[in-house]
Motif scaffolding. Structure first.
Motif, PDB file in Angstrom:
ATOM      1  N   GLY A 339       0.841  -1.203   0.000  1.00  0.00           N
ATOM      2  CA  GLY A 339       0.000   0.000   0.000  1.00  0.00           C
ATOM      3  C   GLY A 339       0.865   1.237   0.000  1.00  0.00           C
ATOM      4  O   GLY A 339       2.045   1.178   0.372  1.00  0.00           O
ATOM      5  N   THR A 340       0.288   2.362  -0.419  1.00  0.00           N
ATOM      6  CA  THR A 340       1.073   3.590  -0.544  1.00  0.00           C
ATOM      7  C   THR A 340       0.681   4.605   0.534  1.00  0.00           C
ATOM      8  O   THR A 340       1.358   4.743   1.544  1.00  0.00           O
ATOM      9  CB  THR A 340       0.882   4.193  -1.948  1.00  0.00           C
ATOM     10  N   CYS A 341      -0.435   5.300   0.335  1.00  0.00           N
ATOM     11  CA  CYS A 341      -0.896   6.291   1.299  1.00  0.00           C
ATOM     12  C   CYS A 341      -2.388   6.509   1.064  1.00  0.00           C
ATOM     13  O   CYS A 341      -2.969   5.883   0.174  1.00  0.00           O
ATOM     14  CB  CYS A 341      -0.112   7.595   1.155  1.00  0.00           C
ATOM     15  N   GLY A 342      -2.982   7.419   1.807  1.00  0.00           N
ATOM     16  CA  GLY A 342      -4.422   7.634   1.688  1.00  0.00           C
ATOM     17  C   GLY A 342      -4.805   8.837   0.839  1.00  0.00           C
ATOM     18  O   GLY A 342      -5.980   9.195   0.769  1.00  0.00           O
ATOM     19  N   VAL A 343      -3.803   9.460   0.213  1.00  0.00           N
ATOM     20  CA  VAL A 343      -4.091  10.709  -0.503  1.00  0.00           C
ATOM     21  C   VAL A 343      -4.260  10.445  -2.008  1.00  0.00           C
ATOM     22  O   VAL A 343      -3.419   9.799  -2.634  1.00  0.00           O
ATOM     23  CB  VAL A 343      -2.972  11.755  -0.264  1.00  0.00           C
ATOM     24  N   VAL A 344      -5.354  10.954  -2.543  1.00  0.00           N
ATOM     25  CA  VAL A 344      -5.692  10.807  -3.959  1.00  0.00           C
ATOM     26  C   VAL A 344      -5.861  12.221  -4.505  1.00  0.00           C
ATOM     27  O   VAL A 344      -6.383  13.094  -3.810  1.00  0.00           O
ATOM     28  CB  VAL A 344      -7.041  10.060  -4.106  1.00  0.00           C
ATOM     29  N   SER A 345      -5.433  12.478  -5.743  1.00  0.00           N
ATOM     30  CA  SER A 345      -5.797  13.772  -6.323  1.00  0.00           C
ATOM     31  C   SER A 345      -6.499  13.524  -7.650  1.00  0.00           C
ATOM     32  O   SER A 345      -6.281  12.498  -8.304  1.00  0.00           O
ATOM     33  CB  SER A 345      -4.595  14.703  -6.448  1.00  0.00           C
ATOM     34  N   PHE A 346      -7.381  14.450  -8.016  1.00  0.00           N
ATOM     35  CA  PHE A 346      -8.168  14.274  -9.236  1.00  0.00           C
ATOM     36  C   PHE A 346      -8.632  15.621  -9.765  1.00  0.00           C
ATOM     37  O   PHE A 346      -8.544  16.645  -9.077  1.00  0.00           O
ATOM     38  CB  PHE A 346      -9.371  13.345  -8.987  1.00  0.00           C
ATOM     39  N   GLY A 347      -9.080  15.613 -11.013  1.00  0.00           N
ATOM     40  CA  GLY A 347      -9.530  16.847 -11.666  1.00  0.00           C
ATOM     41  C   GLY A 347     -10.884  16.646 -12.330  1.00  0.00           C
ATOM     42  O   GLY A 347     -11.375  15.518 -12.442  1.00  0.00           O
ATOM     43  N   PHE A 348     -11.458  17.771 -12.766  1.00  0.00           N
ATOM     44  CA  PHE A 348     -12.830  17.765 -13.284  1.00  0.00           C
ATOM     45  C   PHE A 348     -12.873  18.171 -14.750  1.00  0.00           C
ATOM     46  O   PHE A 348     -12.185  19.113 -15.158  1.00  0.00           O
ATOM     47  CB  PHE A 348     -13.673  18.764 -12.473  1.00  0.00           C
ATOM     48  N   LYS A 349     -13.726  17.501 -15.518  1.00  0.00           N
ATOM     49  CA  LYS A 349     -13.911  17.900 -16.917  1.00  0.00           C
ATOM     50  C   LYS A 349     -14.439  19.330 -16.979  1.00  0.00           C
ATOM     51  O   LYS A 349     -14.159  20.063 -17.913  1.00  0.00           O
ATOM     52  CB  LYS A 349     -14.849  16.927 -17.621  1.00  0.00           C
ATOM     53  N   GLY A 350     -15.192  19.728 -15.952  1.00  0.00           N
ATOM     54  CA  GLY A 350     -15.761  21.080 -15.910  1.00  0.00           C
ATOM     55  C   GLY A 350     -14.785  22.132 -15.379  1.00  0.00           C
ATOM     56  O   GLY A 350     -15.191  23.271 -15.122  1.00  0.00           O
ATOM     57  N   GLY A 351     -13.524  21.774 -15.194  1.00  0.00           N
ATOM     58  CA  GLY A 351     -12.502  22.739 -14.788  1.00  0.00           C
ATOM     59  C   GLY A 351     -12.652  23.284 -13.380  1.00  0.00           C
ATOM     60  O   GLY A 351     -13.287  22.657 -12.519  1.00  0.00           O
ATOM     61  N   ARG A 352     -12.073  24.477 -13.164  1.00  0.00           N
ATOM     62  CA  ARG A 352     -12.026  25.102 -11.845  1.00  0.00           C
ATOM     63  C   ARG A 352     -13.409  25.264 -11.203  1.00  0.00           C
ATOM     64  O   ARG A 352     -13.579  24.976 -10.013  1.00  0.00           O
ATOM     65  CB  ARG A 352     -11.347  26.470 -11.960  1.00  0.00           C
ATOM     66  N   THR A 353     -14.398  25.710 -12.009  1.00  0.00           N
ATOM     67  CA  THR A 353     -15.743  25.936 -11.459  1.00  0.00           C
ATOM     68  C   THR A 353     -16.336  24.631 -10.926  1.00  0.00           C
ATOM     69  O   THR A 353     -16.956  24.618  -9.858  1.00  0.00           O
ATOM     70  CB  THR A 353     -16.693  26.488 -12.557  1.00  0.00           C
ATOM     71  N   ALA A 354     -16.119  23.549 -11.664  1.00  0.00           N
ATOM     72  CA  ALA A 354     -16.637  22.251 -11.223  1.00  0.00           C
ATOM     73  C   ALA A 354     -15.996  21.857  -9.896  1.00  0.00           C
ATOM     74  O   ALA A 354     -16.678  21.375  -8.976  1.00  0.00           O
ATOM     75  CB  ALA A 354     -16.363  21.198 -12.289  1.00  0.00           C
ATOM     76  N   ALA A 355     -14.669  22.101  -9.770  1.00  0.00           N
ATOM     77  CA  ALA A 355     -13.967  21.768  -8.534  1.00  0.00           C
ATOM     78  C   ALA A 355     -14.528  22.577  -7.363  1.00  0.00           C
ATOM     79  O   ALA A 355     -14.766  22.041  -6.273  1.00  0.00           O
ATOM     80  CB  ALA A 355     -12.469  22.035  -8.694  1.00  0.00           C
ATOM     81  N   GLU A 356     -14.783  23.862  -7.622  1.00  0.00           N
ATOM     82  CA  GLU A 356     -15.307  24.723  -6.548  1.00  0.00           C
ATOM     83  C   GLU A 356     -16.704  24.275  -6.111  1.00  0.00           C
ATOM     84  O   GLU A 356     -17.005  24.231  -4.913  1.00  0.00           O
ATOM     85  CB  GLU A 356     -15.336  26.189  -7.029  1.00  0.00           C
ATOM     86  N   THR A 357     -17.543  23.914  -7.098  1.00  0.00           N
ATOM     87  CA  THR A 357     -18.897  23.451  -6.781  1.00  0.00           C
ATOM     88  C   THR A 357     -18.843  22.151  -5.979  1.00  0.00           C
ATOM     89  O   THR A 357     -19.541  21.984  -4.979  1.00  0.00           O
ATOM     90  CB  THR A 357     -19.696  23.223  -8.087  1.00  0.00           C
TER      91      THR A 357
END
Ligand SMILES: *Cc1c(COP(=O)(O)O)cnc(C)c1O
Length: 427
Positions: A339-357
């Motif tokens: 196993g590695t760690c518990g942290v995952v990062s990801f992005g949204f097709k809808g960009g910054r606004t999608a991430a904020e929502t």
């Protein structure tokens, strides 16, 4: 180093009570220690005898917890510091002086990058940053005659790149310098860098080791494998007499296994004083007692979350070294098969606004700058830690405006996924 397995070390190493003594590590809440004669105390100041005299240098509670971390990493000596920042500063400054140079991996924690690139540069120490994916030739080209160390993170926070420890160790040793690794995200439960050629390990114990968001702290562990005397010209601080300690030569007096930590304590802790409080060391030890139970759950939850996101139509990318198909999956399998760690990062097709929502609608996952906590926490760097950067600067720093960092806690994976699912419905 004890022969016990990791789980037993997590629970029991560092302190063995005698008859009628407290079962739990005593918190020695005392700045100072009493002696019968001035001669007794003089021997401590000369490093002729070992013992406690002032908590800025050493404290029994801290030493017990440091001894546990030392055993977990398979080292010969260790010390606690007030924070992970102090641990990384001390680990490098213990061997690099004004006029020296260090090779560091470019994907390291932002605080460490700033410490190296801005603050330590002002102290006259130069850094060359290399990509974790660099070729052997590119790595070779980063070294200078005055290079004193190589630095990287097992799993980088927040880039989640995995360091090819053997590649970096080989290059460091070919140039007669140690490899220093910040093992915060993997923890010794998932990776023991010393087994792959690393010489010094550092930790921000604030993260998984504490695990409960209770205390900021750090640690430094020495493998005892680097032969300072064989490269005495490069490391005068360890291999020539210290005038501030009555002419002691650390590498001679304390040997390969003890020189680094003794010098770091006797000089840097004495002069900079970044001590961990014994209260915090006690809390850290409570965290360590369950680290081997918590880490697998963090990883299990993160893998479930990463797999769920990977197949979600609104998600543009998922980065998790434990996920099949991740750029660093093969390296992670090599160095961290459990196993590695518990942290995952990801992005949204809808960009910054999608991430904020998305962030606005999370209920269980809390917005925090913290990671590696028992409770799930998350951050949108573009609107928090990196908000001073415009979109172009963000991309240059490897952080897209839509990136969300998600630190999976040890709750039920189904509840975490349900929370993500309902927030994604709002996007
Ligand atoms: C948080 C962190 C640090 C800094 O540690 P503090 O305890 O916050 O000073 C250093 N390295 C890594 C990898 C970290 O995650």
């Amino acid at each position: 180093m004890s022969d016990y397995n990791m789980s037993t070390k997590c629970v029991q190493s560092g302190y063995t009570p005698g008859n009628g003594e407290p079962r739990q590590i005593p918190i020695v809440q005392s700045t100072t220690f009493k002696y019968a004669t001035s001669e007794d105390m003089g021997k401590l100041f000369d490093l002729e005898a070992s013992g406690y005299f002032y908590t800025r240098l050493q404290n029994p509670t801290n030493d017990m917890v440091a001894a546990k971390i030392c055993d977990m990493e398979g080292g010969t000596a260790a010390m606690l510091t007030s924070s992970g920042q102090a641990a990384n500063f001390y680990a490098i400054f213990n061997i690099a002086n004004c006029g020296d140079h260090v090779v560091a991996c470019s994907t390291i924690y932002g605080g460490t990058y700033n410490l190296f690139h801005v603050t330590m540069r002002k102290m006259g120490i130069a850094f060359t940053f290399v990509s974790p994916d660099c070729t052997q030739e590119e790595l070779e080209a980063a070294f200078q005659p005055n290079t004193k160390a190589v630095f990287g993170e097992t799993i980088a926070n927040p880039a989640l790149t995995v360091l090819d420890i053997e590649k970096f160790a080989k290059a460091a040793h070919a140039h007669g310098v140690p490899l220093v690794i910040d093992n915060t995200f993997a923890t010794p439960v998932n990776c023991r860098p010393f087994e792959w050629g690393c010489d010094i390990v550092t930790h921000s114990t604030t993260k998984y080791m504490d695990g409960h968001g209770a205390g900021v702290g750090g640690a430094i562990v020495d493998s005892g494998r680097f032969d300072w005397m064989a490269h005495a010209d490069k490391f005068p601080g360890l291999c020539t007499p210290d005038d501030s300690y009555h002419g002691i030569t650390y590498a001679e007096k304390f040997g390969q296994g003890g020189a680094f930590i003794t010098k770091c304590t006797a000089q840097l802790m004495r002069d900079f004083g970044s001590i961990q409080s014994p209260q915090n060391a006690f809390l850290l030890n409570l965290g360590l007692e369950s680290l081997h139970v918590r880490m697998p759950r963090h990883c299990e939850n993160a893998l479930a979350v990463a797999r769920y996101l990977k197949s979600h139509p609104k998600i543009s990318f998922v980065t998790y070294p434990g996920l099949e198909g991740d750029k660093y999956y093969d390296l992670a399998q090599k160095y961290m098969p459990n196993g590695t760690c518990g942290v995952v990062s990801f992005g949204f097709k809808g960009g910054r606004t999608a991430a904020e929502t998305f962030m606005k609608h999370l209920k269980l996952a809390a917005i925090e700058t913290h990671v590696a906590d028992a409770r799930t926490c998350t951050l949108h760097p573009a609107s928090a830690t990196h908000r001073q950067m415009n979109d172009q600067e963000l991309v240059a720093a490897g952080i897209t405006p839509d990136l969300v960092r998600f630190s999976c806690g040890i709750e039920d994976a189904a509840d975490l996924i349900a929370d993500i699912e309902q927030a994604l419905e709002q996007v």
